[in-house]
Motif scaffolding. Sequence first.
Motif, PDB file in Angstrom:
ATOM      1  N   ALA A  29       0.835  -1.208   0.000  1.00  0.00           N
ATOM      2  CA  ALA A  29       0.000   0.000   0.000  1.00  0.00           C
ATOM      3  C   ALA A  29       0.868   1.255   0.000  1.00  0.00           C
ATOM      4  CB  ALA A  29      -0.925  -0.018   1.210  1.00  0.00           C
ATOM      5  N   TRP A  30       1.996   1.222   0.675  1.00  0.00           N
ATOM      6  CA  TRP A  30       2.882   2.386   0.704  1.00  0.00           C
ATOM      7  C   TRP A  30       3.510   2.638  -0.662  1.00  0.00           C
ATOM      8  CZ3 TRP A  30       2.365   5.867   4.157  1.00  0.00           C
ATOM      9  CH2 TRP A  30       1.964   5.529   5.442  1.00  0.00           C
ATOM     10  N   ALA A  31       3.815   1.573  -1.391  1.00  0.00           N
ATOM     11  CA  ALA A  31       4.390   1.747  -2.725  1.00  0.00           C
ATOM     12  C   ALA A  31       3.363   2.359  -3.683  1.00  0.00           C
ATOM     13  CB  ALA A  31       4.877   0.406  -3.267  1.00  0.00           C
ATOM     14  N   VAL A  32       2.112   1.915  -3.578  1.00  0.00           N
ATOM     15  CA  VAL A  32       1.054   2.480  -4.425  1.00  0.00           C
ATOM     16  C   VAL A  32       0.831   3.947  -4.071  1.00  0.00           C
ATOM     17  CG1 VAL A  32      -1.400   2.347  -4.980  1.00  0.00           C
ATOM     18  CG2 VAL A  32      -0.054   0.259  -4.802  1.00  0.00           C
ATOM     19  N   ALA A  33       0.808   4.268  -2.772  1.00  0.00           N
ATOM     20  CA  ALA A  33       0.634   5.663  -2.348  1.00  0.00           C
ATOM     21  C   ALA A  33       1.809   6.522  -2.836  1.00  0.00           C
ATOM     22  CB  ALA A  33       0.515   5.734  -0.837  1.00  0.00           C
ATOM     23  N   GLY A  34       3.009   5.984  -2.804  1.00  0.00           N
ATOM     24  CA  GLY A  34       4.177   6.714  -3.283  1.00  0.00           C
ATOM     25  C   GLY A  34       4.105   6.986  -4.778  1.00  0.00           C
ATOM     26  N   LEU A  35       3.659   5.989  -5.550  1.00  0.00           N
ATOM     27  CA  LEU A  35       3.516   6.194  -6.991  1.00  0.00           C
ATOM     28  C   LEU A  35       2.461   7.248  -7.301  1.00  0.00           C
ATOM     29  CD1 LEU A  35       3.749   2.544  -8.330  1.00  0.00           C
ATOM     30  CD2 LEU A  35       5.389   4.391  -8.660  1.00  0.00           C
TER      31      LEU A  35
END
Length: 70
Positions: A29-35
Amino acid sequence: MPKVPDGYVRVRAHLRRKPGPKPAKSLSAWAVAGLCAVVWLWGQVFGFDDDSTAQKPAPKPAVSAPAGGQ
């Protein structure tokens, strides 16, 4: 001794599932939010539209009747 079902192994006194192929790791979820944040910041800094090639025509005012009604 009962037969061990397919996909299981007898380990000491209990059954254990055989390890299968590891699934592909998905994005957290953090990677998606970062993207999403990177895309949003890119739009804030550089913009998404190309103003140099798309020329918008200037609006032309419409003809209206005089305010006095004459």
